[in-house]
Structures are given as C-alpha cells and as structure tokens.
Motif scaffolding. Structure first.
Motif, short mmCIF file in Angstrom:
data_model
loop_
_atom_site.label_atom_id
_atom_site.label_comp_id
_atom_site.label_asym_id
_atom_site.label_seq_id
_atom_site.Cartn_x
_atom_site.Cartn_y
_atom_site.Cartn_z
N ASP A 106 34.02 -16.68 -6.89
CA ASP A 106 34.26 -18.02 -7.41
C ASP A 106 33.92 -19.07 -6.36
O ASP A 106 34.48 -18.77 -4.82
N PRO A 107 33.15 -19.87 -6.32
CA PRO A 107 32.71 -20.95 -5.58
C PRO A 107 33.84 -21.63 -4.55
O PRO A 107 33.83 -21.87 -3.24
N LYS A 108 34.79 -22.07 -5.45
CA LYS A 108 35.93 -22.74 -4.61
C LYS A 108 36.70 -21.83 -3.68
O LYS A 108 37.31 -22.10 -2.70
N ALA A 109 36.99 -20.67 -4.51
CA ALA A 109 37.56 -19.55 -3.49
C ALA A 109 36.69 -19.06 -2.19
O ALA A 109 37.47 -18.89 -1.34
N VAL A 110 35.76 -18.99 -2.49
CA VAL A 110 34.77 -18.65 -1.26
C VAL A 110 34.71 -19.59 -0.10
O VAL A 110 34.76 -19.44 0.97
N ALA A 111 34.64 -20.94 -0.66
CA ALA A 111 34.74 -21.92 0.39
C ALA A 111 35.88 -22.20 1.03
O ALA A 111 36.25 -22.32 2.45
N HIS A 112 37.17 -21.86 0.37
CA HIS A 112 38.30 -21.84 1.02
C HIS A 112 38.66 -20.54 2.01
O HIS A 112 39.00 -20.87 2.97
N PHE A 113 37.83 -19.58 1.46
CA PHE A 113 37.78 -18.26 2.39
C PHE A 113 37.25 -18.66 3.72
O PHE A 113 37.72 -18.34 4.75
N PHE A 114 35.88 -19.10 3.61
CA PHE A 114 35.36 -19.53 4.78
C PHE A 114 36.01 -20.66 5.72
O PHE A 114 35.93 -20.38 7.00
N THR A 115 36.56 -21.66 5.21
CA THR A 115 37.32 -22.68 5.64
C THR A 115 38.42 -22.01 6.60
O THR A 115 38.80 -22.37 7.73
N ALA A 451 16.09 -24.68 -7.03
CA ALA A 451 17.39 -23.59 -7.04
C ALA A 451 18.68 -24.35 -6.42
O ALA A 451 19.68 -23.98 -7.01
N GLU A 452 18.68 -25.34 -5.80
CA GLU A 452 19.78 -25.83 -5.28
C GLU A 452 20.55 -27.09 -6.24
O GLU A 452 21.37 -27.50 -5.97
N ALA A 453 19.42 -27.44 -7.18
CA ALA A 453 19.95 -28.25 -8.25
C ALA A 453 20.60 -27.65 -9.50
O ALA A 453 21.45 -28.43 -10.41
N GLY A 454 20.65 -26.30 -9.73
CA GLY A 454 21.37 -25.73 -10.60
C GLY A 454 22.70 -25.28 -10.35
O GLY A 454 23.55 -25.84 -9.52
N ALA A 455 23.24 -24.30 -10.93
CA ALA A 455 24.63 -23.91 -10.74
C ALA A 455 25.14 -23.53 -9.19
O ALA A 455 26.10 -23.67 -8.74
N ALA A 456 23.96 -23.06 -8.44
CA ALA A 456 24.09 -22.72 -7.01
C ALA A 456 24.60 -23.83 -6.34
O ALA A 456 25.12 -23.57 -5.01
N LYS A 457 24.62 -24.95 -6.71
CA LYS A 457 24.81 -26.26 -5.76
C LYS A 457 26.29 -26.37 -5.66
O LYS A 457 27.01 -26.96 -4.55
N ASP A 458 27.20 -25.36 -6.32
CA ASP A 458 28.64 -25.58 -6.32
C ASP A 458 28.98 -24.32 -5.00
O ASP A 458 30.16 -24.53 -4.66
N LEU A 459 27.83 -23.80 -4.47
CA LEU A 459 28.18 -22.56 -3.51
C LEU A 459 27.96 -23.33 -2.06
O LEU A 459 27.33 -24.27 -1.84
N VAL A 460 28.91 -22.91 -1.09
CA VAL A 460 28.83 -23.41 0.25
C VAL A 460 27.80 -22.82 0.87
O VAL A 460 27.00 -21.89 0.44
N GLY A 461 27.43 -23.33 2.19
CA GLY A 461 26.54 -22.36 3.23
C GLY A 461 25.31 -23.33 3.19
O GLY A 461 24.79 -24.14 2.44
N HIS A 462 24.47 -22.78 4.14
CA HIS A 462 23.02 -23.29 4.35
C HIS A 462 22.31 -23.11 3.04
O HIS A 462 22.07 -22.03 2.67
N ARG A 463 21.95 -24.25 2.54
CA ARG A 463 21.08 -24.34 1.10
C ARG A 463 21.71 -23.64 -0.07
O ARG A 463 21.27 -22.80 -0.82
N HIS A 464 22.91 -23.58 0.09
CA HIS A 464 23.88 -22.87 -1.10
C HIS A 464 23.59 -21.30 -0.87
O HIS A 464 23.92 -20.80 -2.02
N LEU A 465 23.30 -20.66 0.44
CA LEU A 465 23.27 -19.33 0.40
C LEU A 465 24.39 -18.99 1.29
O LEU A 465 24.78 -19.76 2.44
N LEU A 466 24.87 -17.84 1.46
CA LEU A 466 26.04 -17.37 2.00
C LEU A 466 25.60 -16.53 3.24
O LEU A 466 26.37 -15.87 3.80
N THR A 467 24.30 -16.50 3.25
CA THR A 467 23.69 -15.36 4.23
C THR A 467 24.03 -15.73 5.75
O THR A 467 24.28 -14.72 6.56
N PHE A 468 24.22 -17.18 6.15
CA PHE A 468 24.79 -17.34 7.26
C PHE A 468 26.32 -17.70 7.33
O PHE A 468 26.85 -18.39 8.28
N ALA A 469 26.88 -17.31 6.34
CA ALA A 469 28.28 -17.54 6.21
C ALA A 469 28.62 -19.11 6.12
O ALA A 469 27.54 -19.72 5.62
N SER A 470 29.72 -19.61 6.43
CA SER A 470 29.87 -21.00 6.42
C SER A 470 31.40 -21.37 6.93
O SER A 470 32.01 -20.43 7.49
#
Length: 538
Positions: A106-115, A451-470
């Motif tokens: 979940d995007p909000k849960a993932v953002a909270h986790f990284f914060t 890619a960043e204009a679709g549903a992925a825009k809700d994800l945190v991270g560099h270019r909405h990727l979790l590859t580099f964490a957040s």
C-alpha cells in the motif's frame, strides 16, 4: 511481555554455543532451535487481540512458515505478487518459528514505513550484526552513528562532486572498447569495481586490465547450496544466538577486511602526504571528505571510519551497479528493437561523451533515461527491505482493508517486535501501479513522463520507484549510481551489440549468496549463460 512458562535452558544454550568447538556447533544449533522453538511460538501466538490480525497465506510448516518460498532469487517476487493479488496491498505471512511478517504494498503504508525507518522500524539484531561484520560502523549503521556518517558523506555526493567524477566513469567504460567480439558468462562487474575504486577513493583495482582483485573474488563467489547455513538468516531473525555460529561467512569477511585495510592504509598515507598541497586536486569521494574536514572536529574522519566508508562504497556501489548494468544488457539482448533505439539515440547525439548534466537531463537523452529507469524498476539491487518494529505503531492505509476478523479498517496496529517488510521488486512490478504489462521490459512507459502520471504517482521514492528506498534512509549514492550507470551504458550500447547465444527465449534468474552479498546469473539449466558481444561499426 513475559513468557507464559519457565524456560531455564536458554542460558545453557548460550553458554554451550560460546564454548563449543566448530565441529559441534551445527548439532548444538539444532538442539538450541528445538529448545527455543516452543517459547518463540508461544510468545508469537500470545499477542494482544487489539492488534490488527491480517489475512494471508497459510503456513507450510511449523518451523519455517512460508519463508522457504522466499529464496534470494526472482522466485520470491513472484510469490509476493501472487499474495498481493489474493490478499490485497497489506497482508501477513507466517514466518520462522511462528513469527508473523507484515508485508506492505500500500502506497501510504510504504511511505509511513520509510519515513519511520531507523526510528520506529529498525534493523534486526541479526542484520545489524552482519552489516557491522561487512561494513563496520559506516553509514549503514543505525541511529546516531548512521546520521553522523550521512552528514559527513553528503557533500561528497553532491551534483558538483559527482560531476567532477565524470571522466572516471568514461575512462573505465572506454577501456572496454578495444574488444571486438566475445562470448562468455554475462557480467559487467569490471567497469563498476574500477569506477568505485577510482571515483570512491583513488584506488585502481585494475580489473579492466585483466586482474582479479580479492574484492571482486569475494563478492562474485556464491554459496547457494541448500544447507542449515542457508536458512540461518531466517532463524536468526527470531533466534539471534544463531548468528554466533561460525562459518564460511566469517572467514570471507576476514579476508575482505584484511584486503581493504591495506587499501585504506595507502589512501590514508597519501592524504597525509598531500595535506595542504594546493597543486594536488583530489576528486575521489573519500579524498574530498578528508580535505574538506577543516576545523569542525565533529565531521572529521578517523582512519577506522575511512576504512568503514571504503567498505560501504564497495558494498553499495560495486555490487548494486554492476548487477543493474548486467540486467540491463540482458534485457537489451532480449529486446533488439529497444537496443537499436538506444544505439541510434546515442549515435545521433552531439557528442560521444555527453556531460553529467546532459546525462541527468531526462529531455536530452530520453531513451537512455527510459532504459535506465525501466531496468531499475524491474531489477532493483535490493529486492526487499525488512525491519522490526521497535515500538507499537499504527500504519495508515491508502484504502481500507478487511482484516482476518472481517472488520474494515483504514490503518493497521502493529505490536512492538513485529517483522515488517516492503517487497521492493514486487511493488516496482505491481500491475496495480504499473499496468497489466508491469512484468515486461518496456522503456517506452517512461517517455513523456507517462509512467509517473499513472497510478505509480502515489508511490514514494526516486521517480516513484522504491529501488533507492525513500525517507531519511534514501540511498545517499543515488546520483553517483545513476551517473555511473548511464555513462557506462552509453559507451557500451554505442559500440557493441548484445545477443543471447542460442536465442533470447531462455529465462534468466539471479542467485544471491547467503553468506556474502554476491550474485550469479544463471539460465534455465542453472548454469551461467553466455552473452554474445559484437562490436558494431560507426
């Protein structure tokens, strides 16, 4: 929370492990596991009913839960994707010795986790122990140590600092161009280890000159055989005493440390000789740090810290970038049309060596940027990230879920001690965020910002990727990695064509060593596969 019964044998197990010889340790470890299993399972099943009970897959075994389905290969991502489709963006999986592991998509849960990473959610005792063995008290360390190291390192990873290293990346990449054709096991580790050595701390590993530095030997070795030691990391999450068992990991770490110590000593002496000399311009990361210390004693590096940062640079730079570049060559070999588009874009550009600013500008070389980020999306170096809740917490959700009791909730209550994980590769490939073709290599999805204009825009991270964490623990070397990746790829793609020997239909996977963070690419037969490399005319 106290155990519901007495467990007098635990201290005895600790003392046996501390005093036993190496040959008896596997037996003692097995005995310790049996003795502690009952208490661990009882503890994990006695959780307060106020905490959210989540839906998830059934357990495969009392000892392992479903953890044996999650090897360090691509197969783990497939399981996470399947569970997300069946149980939703947040679910719980049964783990080792009755321990539950909450998995977040979940995007909000993932953002909270990284914060909350490094404060509420911390590395397990086992993870911290392994990191300290490999990288000492470097930036990967927790709490104040890690924060101070990040503050010390940040100036060396600025755009200006990395821009000054562009020539290092090009020098290393161009050393490959004399090759006319080759066929062999696929890897692009040589460019990465030399780039990290020269750009990180002005040390030439001479990998591109044909030498095999011990650092590369250590990380390229793989111990993937099925054994008790392969499952030890999973046991150690709930039984930290398992980490006391000596094995191949410890001897490899000693070799690595001995090698790096001699390198660090050389760097240290060079910096002392050059101190105060205006004629010497030091562009390496560690060199810049040592020269920029000034009078602020809180930011000065000791010899031991220099050694630790060198380890971090090698661990986080060499392994990750070389693995990502190798995956990129694999994907381009499979997709000849994408490879041609990339080569045409590079050859039609104004110069053979685009500047750092041109490489980082997504509008100057858009297809290079698209290939880069599509590779990072599909093949993140770290496929998942797990932590332990240090305190009770409430994780907010983007959309409400139905828990295991049939109740609807917009947050989940997490008790202290719970394992919480973000499956980075699975989120990066989730059809919910990246569309029905999320599992395919399609660079075009990045063109024009689609890619960043679709549903992925809700994800945190560099270019909405979790590859580099957040969050506060975002990869500090992100821009270094992107610059090196794009530079090396631009040289290779312009000058060489890549094809699979025997066709491009074969399935490739990666095996990651349990005892060291190495990696090995294998075909469907489990053996290293060959990639044909051919020079293309200008």
């Amino acid at each position: 929370m106290s155990l519901p019964f007495e467990f007098p044998n635990l201290d005895r197990v600790h003392s046996l492990l501390a005093s036993a010889d190496t040959s008896s340790l596997p037996l003692l470890a097995a005995c310790g596991t049996i003795l502690v299993a009952g208490s661990a399972i009882a503890l994990n099943h006695s959780r307060n009913s106020a905490y959210t009970r989540l839906r998830g897959p059934p357990s495969d075994s009392l000892l392992w839960g479903v953890s044996q389905k999650l090897p360090l290969t691509e197969a783990a991502t497939a399981w996470y994707t399947q569970w997300e489709a069946e149980y939703g963006h947040v679910y719980s999986i049964p783990y080792t010795l009755g321990k539950e592991r909450i998995v977040l998509h979940d995007p909000k849960a993932v953002a909270h986790f990284f914060t909350m990473d490094n404060s509420v959610y911390v590395k397990s005792t086992f993870t911290r122990s392994v990191i300290r063995k490999i990288a000492g008290e470097g930036i990967f360390a927790d709490a104040l140590v890690g924060c101070r190291q990040r503050k010390v390192l940040s100036p060396a990873f600025s755009n200006a600092a990395i821009r000054a290293l562009s020539h290092v990346f090009y020098d290393c990449a161009n050393k490959r161009t004399p090759l006319s054709s080759a066929t062999g096991p696929v890897t692009d580790s040589n460019s990465s280890i030399d780039s990290i050595g020269m750009g990180g701390f002005s040390h030439d590993f001479r990998s591109l000159a044909g030498e095999k530095p011990i650092v590369a030997q250590m990380f390229d070795a793989n111990d993937t055989k099925s054994s008790f030691m392969n499952m030890a990391p999973m046991l150690a999450l709930v039984l930290p005493l398992v980490n006391r068992i000596p094995g191949p990991f410890d001897s490899k770490i000693k070799e690595l440390n001995d090698s790096l110590e001699s390198i660090a000593d050389g760097i240290w002496e060079k910096m002392r000789r050059d101190a105060g000399s205006e004629a010497v311009e030091e562009k390496s990361i560690v060199g810049r740090l040592l020269r920029a210390q000034g009078s602020d004693t809180s930011l000065q590096l000791s010899r031991e810290e220099v050694l630790d940062e060198i380890k971090v640079l090698i661990l986080a730079g060499y392994i990750t970038t070389s693995t990502s570049l190798t995956w990129c060559l694999i994907e381009l070999a499979k997709n000849q049309e994408a490879q041609k588009k990339l080569r045409d874009e590079l050859r039609n550009y104004d110069t053979d060596e685009p500047s750092y600013d041109d490489l980082m500008d997504t509008t100057k070389l858009p297809y290079l940027d698209a290939v880069t980020h599509e590779t990072l999306r599909l093949h993140p170096a770290a496929t998942e990230l797990d932590r332990v809740a240090a305190v009770d917490d409430a994780i907010p959700l983007s959309t409400p879920i139905t828990d295991a009791r049939g109740r609807t909730t917009d947050h989940i209550a997490v008790p202290r001690g719970t394992l919480v994980a973000v499956p980075i590769a699975a989120v990066n490939r989730s059809p919910a965020f990246w569309g029905p073709d999320a599992a395919l290599f399609r660079p075009e999805r990045w063109l024009g910002g689609a890619a960043e204009a679709g549903a992925a825009k809700d994800l945190v991270g560099h270019r909405h990727l979790l590859t580099f964490a957040s969050g506060p623990r975002t990869c500090i070397g992100k821009m270094f990695a992107l610059a090196e990746f794009k530079t090396v790829l631009s040289v290779l793609a312009r000058n060489f064509a890549f094809e699979f020997e025997g066709g491009d239909a074969q399935k490739i996977t990666i095996l990651r060593g349990r005892t060291m963070p190495g990696r090995m690419f294998v075909g469907e037969d489990g053996k290293p596969f060959a990639l044909k490399v051919k020079r293309v005319s200008a």
